[in-house]
Scaffold this active site. Structure first.
Site, PDB file in Angstrom:
ATOM      1  N   LYS A   9       0.831  -1.359  -0.013  1.00 48.59           N
ATOM      2  CA  LYS A   9       0.114   0.117   0.079  1.00 48.59           C
ATOM      3  C   LYS A   9       0.955   1.322  -0.009  1.00 48.59           C
ATOM      4  CE  LYS A   9      -4.009  -2.343   1.546  1.00 48.59           C
ATOM      5  NZ  LYS A   9      -5.307  -2.426   2.074  1.00 48.59           N
ATOM      6  N   HIS A  90      -7.786  -2.602  -7.137  1.00 52.70           N
ATOM      7  CA  HIS A  90      -8.075  -2.789  -5.861  1.00 52.70           C
ATOM      8  C   HIS A  90      -9.326  -1.954  -5.262  1.00 52.70           C
ATOM      9  CE1 HIS A  90      -6.783  -2.689  -1.414  1.00 52.70           C
ATOM     10  NE2 HIS A  90      -6.405  -3.597  -1.913  1.00 52.70           N
ATOM     11  N   GLU A 138     -11.816  -9.693  -1.819  1.00 51.28           N
ATOM     12  CA  GLU A 138     -11.684  -8.964  -0.540  1.00 51.28           C
ATOM     13  C   GLU A 138     -12.668  -8.030  -0.141  1.00 51.28           C
ATOM     14  OE1 GLU A 138      -6.895  -7.897  -0.201  1.00 51.28           O
ATOM     15  OE2 GLU A 138      -8.271  -6.413  -1.372  1.00 51.28           O
ATOM     16  N   ILE A 143     -11.211  -5.256   5.170  1.00 52.68           N
ATOM     17  CA  ILE A 143      -9.648  -4.729   4.785  1.00 52.68           C
ATOM     18  C   ILE A 143      -9.169  -3.977   6.119  1.00 52.68           C
ATOM     19  CG2 ILE A 143      -8.159  -3.408   3.511  1.00 52.68           C
ATOM     20  CD1 ILE A 143      -9.980  -4.201   1.162  1.00 52.68           C
ATOM     21  N   GLY A 178      -7.729  -8.677   6.438  1.00 49.36           N
ATOM     22  CA  GLY A 178      -7.644  -9.079   7.899  1.00 49.36           C
ATOM     23  C   GLY A 178      -6.911 -10.312   8.124  1.00 49.36           C
ATOM     24  N   ALA A 199      -1.918  -7.431   3.764  1.00 46.51           N
ATOM     25  CA  ALA A 199      -1.183  -5.991   3.645  1.00 46.51           C
ATOM     26  C   ALA A 199      -0.632  -5.772   5.076  1.00 46.51           C
ATOM     27  CB  ALA A 199      -1.965  -4.993   3.299  1.00 46.51           C
ATOM     28  N   SER A 200      -1.476  -5.236   5.948  1.00 43.37           N
ATOM     29  CA  SER A 200      -1.147  -4.908   7.175  1.00 43.37           C
ATOM     30  C   SER A 200      -0.723  -6.103   8.052  1.00 43.37           C
ATOM     31  CB  SER A 200      -2.263  -4.164   8.106  1.00 43.37           C
ATOM     32  OG  SER A 200      -3.534  -4.950   8.268  1.00 43.37           O
TER      33      SER A 200
HETATM   34  O1  G3P Z   1      -4.635  -5.866  -0.686  1.00 44.01           O
HETATM   35  C1  G3P Z   1      -4.597  -6.232   0.418  1.00 44.01           C
HETATM   36  C2  G3P Z   1      -5.483  -5.620   1.418  1.00 44.01           C
HETATM   37  O2  G3P Z   1      -6.524  -4.992   0.875  1.00 44.01           O
HETATM   38  C3  G3P Z   1      -5.861  -6.369   2.664  1.00 44.01           C
HETATM   39  O3  G3P Z   1      -5.334  -5.549   3.540  1.00 44.01           O
HETATM   40  O4  G3P Z   1      -4.460  -5.168   5.659  1.00 44.01           O
HETATM   41  O5  G3P Z   1      -6.550  -6.351   5.600  1.00 44.01           O
HETATM   42  O6  G3P Z   1      -4.347  -7.221   4.863  1.00 44.01           O
HETATM   43  P1  G3P Z   1      -5.246  -6.224   5.153  1.00 44.01           P
END
Ligand code: G3P
Length: 221
Positions: A9, A90, A138, A143, A178, A199-200
């Site tokens: 991100k 996205h 997603e 997210i 998540g 991501a996170s």
């Molecule tokens: O592109 C992956 C993302 O949108 C998911 O984010 O932080 O929930 O893993 P996260």
């Protein structure tokens, strides 16, 4: 082969030296467990990590050909910078349907792999018609949160797998939102996903190596 896609991100932890460190960790763990590691980075960071033994994707491309398009992300430029693929649509950078179609078409023409993101299983099915390499389902509300899609809405993953494959069996399905640990990854695989988009849960944690290794292990179990 299972796939772990890490989206950096615009996180500070996913830029510059932090990004190089992350990509080296992913490179080693990917080789050890034979899991495909994909790092989806800011277009301006592609060149920084494209020399490593890891697949670098752009986080976005615009549906544009060569020409007068100031400030847009050219698929041709990300390819030249060393990307082997790109995320498209996205949830944090949605595109019009006609632009999704065109971005996939241009990407295919120049040999960029594509992951189209979709918020629901219905949208997953719809975008499968464009025959991308992957569809990543997603739910936007999960997210960045603490509850994984595989726990909160396992049916969305299962439905996305079934509906995408009813359109095109060659399109692989990923799931994201998540995802935090090995259990979430095991569940994703159990539900029929080929891999995860995260991501996170990787980029922002202190013990990145431990978490990525746990996720890779769960993927090959
Ligand atoms: O592109 C992956 C993302 O949108 C998911 O984010 O932080 O929930 O893993 P996260």
């Amino acid at each position: 082969m299972g796939v772990i896609v890490v989206n950096t991100k615009a996180y500070k932890e996913g830029m510059g030296e932090n990004l190089v460190e992350l990509s080296r960790i992913m490179e080693k763990i990917g080789e050890k467990y034979e899991v495909r590691m994909i790092l989806a980075v800011q277009p301006s960071d592609i060149r920084l990590v494209s020399q490593l033994n890891i697949d670098v994707f752009s986080q976005h491309v615009d549906a544009i050909e060569y020409g007068s398009h100031t400030g847009w992300i050219s698929p041709y430029a990300v390819k030249l910078a060393g990307a082997v693929g790109t995320l498209i649509n996205h949830s944090e950078h949605r595109m019009k349907v006609e632009d999704i179609a065109k971005a996939v078409e241009i990407s295919k023409k120049i040999g960029l792999e594509t992951i189209i993101c979709a918020g629901t299983s219905e949208i997953s099915k719809a975008v499968a018609c464009f025959s991308p390499d992957y569809v990543a389902v997603e739910p936007p509300e999960l997210i960045g949160g603490d509850i994984s899609v595989t726990k909160a809405q396992p049916e969305i993953v299962k439905n996305a797998v079934d509906s995408v494959h009813s359109i095109n069996k060659n399109v692989k399905v990923l799931c994201g939102a998540g995802i935090k640990n090995g259990n979430d990854v095991s569940k994703a695989i159990e539900l029929g996903a080929e891999g995860i988009l995260v991501a996170s849960g990787v980029v922002k944690v202190k013990e990145r190596k431990k978490i990525i290794e746990e996720m890779a292990k769960a993927m090959v179990k």
